[in-house]
Design a protein around this motif. Structure first.
Motif, PDB file in Angstrom:
ATOM      1  N   ALA A  21      33.089  59.984  40.992  1.00 19.13           N
ATOM      2  CA  ALA A  21      33.708  60.403  42.248  1.00 19.13           C
ATOM      3  C   ALA A  21      35.011  59.645  42.479  1.00 19.13           C
ATOM      4  O   ALA A  21      36.011  60.212  42.919  1.00 19.13           O
ATOM      5  N   LYS A  22      34.983  58.360  42.154  1.00 19.49           N
ATOM      6  CA  LYS A  22      36.177  57.544  42.325  1.00 19.49           C
ATOM      7  C   LYS A  22      37.312  58.063  41.440  1.00 19.49           C
ATOM      8  O   LYS A  22      38.470  58.110  41.844  1.00 19.49           O
TER       9      LYS A  22
ATOM     10  N   ILE B  20      36.539  64.641  49.571  1.00 19.09           N
ATOM     11  CA  ILE B  20      35.075  64.565  49.445  1.00 19.09           C
ATOM     12  C   ILE B  20      34.699  63.545  48.372  1.00 19.09           C
ATOM     13  O   ILE B  20      33.798  62.729  48.553  1.00 19.09           O
ATOM     14  N   ALA B  21      35.432  63.583  47.263  1.00 20.76           N
ATOM     15  CA  ALA B  21      35.157  62.647  46.176  1.00 20.76           C
ATOM     16  C   ALA B  21      35.300  61.206  46.656  1.00 20.76           C
ATOM     17  O   ALA B  21      34.496  60.336  46.319  1.00 20.76           O
ATOM     18  N   LEU B  70      30.643  65.447  55.604  1.00 19.89           N
ATOM     19  CA  LEU B  70      29.396  65.631  54.863  1.00 19.89           C
ATOM     20  C   LEU B  70      28.160  65.371  55.722  1.00 19.89           C
ATOM     21  O   LEU B  70      27.084  65.862  55.413  1.00 19.89           O
ATOM     22  N   ILE B  71      28.323  64.575  56.780  1.00 21.12           N
ATOM     23  CA  ILE B  71      27.196  64.355  57.685  1.00 21.12           C
ATOM     24  C   ILE B  71      27.631  64.620  59.118  1.00 21.12           C
ATOM     25  O   ILE B  71      28.823  64.744  59.405  1.00 21.12           O
ATOM     26  N   GLN B  72      26.661  64.710  59.985  1.00 20.71           N
ATOM     27  CA  GLN B  72      26.965  64.866  61.399  1.00 20.71           C
ATOM     28  C   GLN B  72      26.059  63.933  62.183  1.00 20.71           C
ATOM     29  O   GLN B  72      24.992  63.535  61.707  1.00 20.71           O
ATOM     30  N   SER B  94      29.629  74.098  46.171  1.00 19.93           N
ATOM     31  CA  SER B  94      30.333  75.154  45.434  1.00 19.93           C
ATOM     32  C   SER B  94      31.697  74.673  44.947  1.00 19.93           C
ATOM     33  O   SER B  94      32.165  75.083  43.881  1.00 19.93           O
ATOM     34  N   MET B  95      32.310  73.769  45.694  1.00 19.67           N
ATOM     35  CA  MET B  95      33.609  73.249  45.281  1.00 19.67           C
ATOM     36  C   MET B  95      33.475  72.457  43.976  1.00 19.67           C
ATOM     37  O   MET B  95      34.206  72.706  43.020  1.00 19.67           O
TER      38      MET B  95
END
Lengths: 111, 111
Positions: A21-22, B20-21, B70-72, B94-95
């Motif tokens: 991810a990084k 996101i990454a 990603l969270i809430q 999906s991304m």
DNA sequence: TTTATTAATCGTACATTTGCGATGAACTAT
DNA sequence: ATAGTTCATCGCAAATGTACGATTAATAAA
């Protein structure tokens, strides 16, 4: 930094995911990967022509991607040909696929 | 930093993926997401019991995950209940799936 | 041997991230 | 009102990341 005294222990999967991810956490590295994956170019020089950044900066990003294992380089003097590391690419695919698997997420609704 | 003069322009997809990454580029955030996704806990307090880090640090990581979408969080005074943001989670799925799609990578072999 | 080409690495400057303890804000319960 | 609980935010220190130009290393070509 006052580095954790009680040193959190992470699993290999956690470390691995975070590491990949990084590697893709910078838009220019995403672009480089997309270019390599679509075979639009392969040599460092072609990348520096397409991406308006200093050659040294591109090289630095390539090193980051190399270290992540997502790409590989083949010395082809005086050039270096880069491309996707297919096996690791597939590994990343299944790792992220497994992680983001929709069924896993929020089986129950908190709200 | 001598910030790019010729300012590289990135696409929304490149920025989005990178963002996101970046959110999942730290092992403790991976762990938090896994805990939330598996419903093993939801309140901040439960996380601080499981993960050996200062409460403020956990809170900081939760903020990073919140910012990524990603969270809430749902305020439930005096607690806050966190969980996966299902829609954005699916989007991320999906991304990344599209990005790492094996067929796309290295159609031809460089070596 | 000298020169040219290509890409990595070095050194520098500044931004961002990460960790902590301390403090503050919001709400409950007494 | 007072005290307690829970979590966010602040302020600090240190590590890491990002960008650049300059230099170096490796090889090819003359």
């Amino acid at each position: 930094m006052k580095r954790t005294l009680s040193a959190v222990e992470y699993s290999g999967e956690e470390e691995g995911m975070a590491s990949i991810a990084k590697a893709i956490s910078h838009p220019v590295r995403i672009r480089i990967l997309k270019l390599l994956a679509s075979q639009q170019c392969c040599f460092t020089g072609e990348l520096t022509e397409i991406i308006p950044m200093a050659q040294s900066t591109i090289s630095q990003h390539l090193k980051a991607l190399l270290d992540s294992g997502l790409i590989q380089g083949e010395i082809n003097p005086p050039k270096v040909r880069y491309c996707i590391h297919r096996e690791n690419w597939r590994k990343a695919y299944s790792m992220f696929g497994g992680f983001f698997n929709a069924d896993l997420a929020c089986r129950y609704d908190c709200h």
